[in-house]
Design an enzyme around this catalytic site. Structure first.
Site, PDB file in Angstrom:
ATOM      1  N   HIS A   1      48.576  43.771  38.071  1.00 60.98           N
ATOM      2  CA  HIS A   1      47.522  44.481  38.811  1.00 60.98           C
ATOM      3  C   HIS A   1      47.475  45.964  38.414  1.00 60.98           C
ATOM      4  O   HIS A   1      47.635  46.862  39.250  1.00 60.98           O
ATOM      5  CB  HIS A   1      47.711  44.348  40.318  1.00 60.98           C
ATOM      6  CG  HIS A   1      46.411  44.496  41.059  1.00 60.98           C
ATOM      7  ND1 HIS A   1      46.169  43.914  42.290  1.00 60.98           N
ATOM      8  CD2 HIS A   1      45.270  45.170  40.746  1.00 60.98           C
ATOM      9  CE1 HIS A   1      44.947  44.224  42.701  1.00 60.98           C
ATOM     10  NE2 HIS A   1      44.383  44.980  41.777  1.00 60.98           N
TER      11      HIS A   1
ATOM     12  N   ARG B   1      39.923  39.920  41.713  1.00 60.38           N
ATOM     13  CA  ARG B   1      40.817  39.535  42.795  1.00 60.38           C
ATOM     14  C   ARG B   1      41.151  38.056  42.664  1.00 60.38           C
ATOM     15  O   ARG B   1      40.280  37.239  42.353  1.00 60.38           O
ATOM     16  CB  ARG B   1      40.174  39.799  44.161  1.00 60.38           C
ATOM     17  CG  ARG B   1      39.969  41.268  44.495  1.00 60.38           C
ATOM     18  CD  ARG B   1      41.288  42.010  44.677  1.00 60.38           C
ATOM     19  NE  ARG B   1      41.098  43.407  45.024  1.00 60.38           N
ATOM     20  CZ  ARG B   1      40.982  44.401  44.148  1.00 60.38           C
ATOM     21  NH1 ARG B   1      41.018  44.122  42.839  1.00 60.38           N
ATOM     22  NH2 ARG B   1      40.833  45.647  44.560  1.00 60.38           N
TER      23      ARG B   1
ATOM     24  N   GLU C   1      50.974  39.647  46.126  1.00 58.23           N
ATOM     25  CA  GLU C   1      51.397  40.799  45.325  1.00 58.23           C
ATOM     26  C   GLU C   1      52.228  41.754  46.173  1.00 58.23           C
ATOM     27  O   GLU C   1      51.944  41.927  47.369  1.00 58.23           O
ATOM     28  CB  GLU C   1      50.169  41.540  44.767  1.00 58.23           C
ATOM     29  CG  GLU C   1      49.338  40.724  43.820  1.00 58.23           C
ATOM     30  CD  GLU C   1      48.138  41.477  43.264  1.00 58.23           C
ATOM     31  OE1 GLU C   1      47.403  40.903  42.451  1.00 58.23           O
ATOM     32  OE2 GLU C   1      47.928  42.640  43.666  1.00 58.23           O
TER      33      GLU C   1
END
Length: 324
Positions: A285, A236, A265
């Site tokens: 991601h 993260r 994001e």
């Protein structure tokens, strides 16, 4: 039940075997991303069940208090994006299989792919040959180099196995409890935090994001790294102090970073200073974004929906909500 699935950006789930587990329900799949509360309230007005793609949408108290029909939120793994106390206050059951002992091999494999890409400078080499320039610089062999793994958990242990197969030396750093478990398991723990960052050729971060771990990687940690080292983050972005990675790359320590996660994001601005940095390798991601991982994860999630519908919910995070 009326089941709404958020953030299935590529309309993937309905094409997986596990989707058949929702055949008895009325399912709506949202294939875009909405952050605005008003938009979410309008979309989810009739939702009885909300299925989440991990942290793609924040489930806030403000949102929950405007969804009176919602009875269940079903997802998998950690839930920093869900206001669990607010769920309880509004009578919404939160179910999430924490899958103890089963790492995301998809995330571990992406970590290794980023390590390979960074050490062999694969994006630049690929761009060079496609542009007709042939080779671009010289990469680094993994065998004999030192990999530092920050976080003594399931994914990191899978990555350690890959590293050992490639002939790398693996060194660990973690919380005090994690280091104690590592010592008990007989693996190599760095003598100090400073030595961990200073002595590794590659450092890969594998820690859960929670209040106690937010910003644990600091500018000082990066300043301790070698100018030729690679920093990898598939966990993260919030684990890194705000702005510290960009500052570190600008300062040349580490020399390169390869990351799968960003503070905001989805990140769609190609001019973003971090994303556009010449010494950054980036993926959007996709650590858990494989057909196999989706089918595994959402089979669990859909089983939670059916168990709730049958009056025997499983993996309850706030069981005090359930009245049977």
């Amino acid at each position: 039940m009326k089941v709404h699935i958020l953030d299935d950006w590529f309309d993937t789930l309905r094409h997986l075997p596990c989707f058949a587990r929702l055949d008895a329900h009325e399912v709506t799949v949202w294939t875009d991303h909405a952050e605005d509360t008003e938009t979410l309230v309008e979309r989810l007005a009739d939702a009885e069940v909300l299925v989440l793609f991990r942290e793609r949408t924040q489930i806030t108290r403000t949102l929950l208090e405007r969804l009176p029909n919602l009875r269940l939120i079903s997802q998998r793994s950690v839930y920093p994006h869900v206001d669990a106390p607010a769920c309880t206050d509004h009578g919404v059951l939160l179910c999430s299989n924490m899958h103890a002992g089963t790492p995301s091999y998809a995330a571990a494999e992406l970590t290794w792919a980023l390590i390979m890409a960074g050490m062999r400078d694969l994006p630049r080499q690929m761009a060079s040959v496609k542009a007709g320039h042939w080779q671009a610089g010289v990469g680094k062999t993994l065998r004999g180099r030192r990999l530092g793994l920050y976080g003594y958990g399931r994914i990191a242990k899978a990555v350690a196995g890959y590293a050992e197969a490639f002939g790398m030396e693996v060194v660990w750093w973690s919380s005090e409890d994690g280091r104690a478990r590592a010592v008990e398991d007989g693996v190599q723990v760095a003598p100090s935090r400073e030595a961990f960052f200073a002595d590794c050729d590659v450092i890969s971060l594998h820690v859960r994001l929670k209040p106690a771990t937010r910003g644990i990687i600091t500018a000082q940690d990066f300043a301790s790294m070698r100018s030729g080292a690679l920093f990898v983050n598939t966990s993260r972005a919030g684990l890194i102090a705000p702005g510290a990675l960009l500052e570190a790359l600008n300062g040349g320590r580490p020399g390169k970073a390869a990351i799968d996660v960003f503070d905001g994001e989805p990140l769609t601005d190609p001019a973003d200073p971090l994303l556009a940095h010449p010494n950054l390798i980036a993926t959007p991601h996709i650590g858990f974004v494989t057909e196999d991982e989706y089918d595994l994860q959402f089979a669990d999630i859909f089983d939670q929906v059916n168990a709730f519908d049958q009056g025997a919910p499983i993996h309850m995070i706030n069981p005090e909500v359930w009245s049977g």
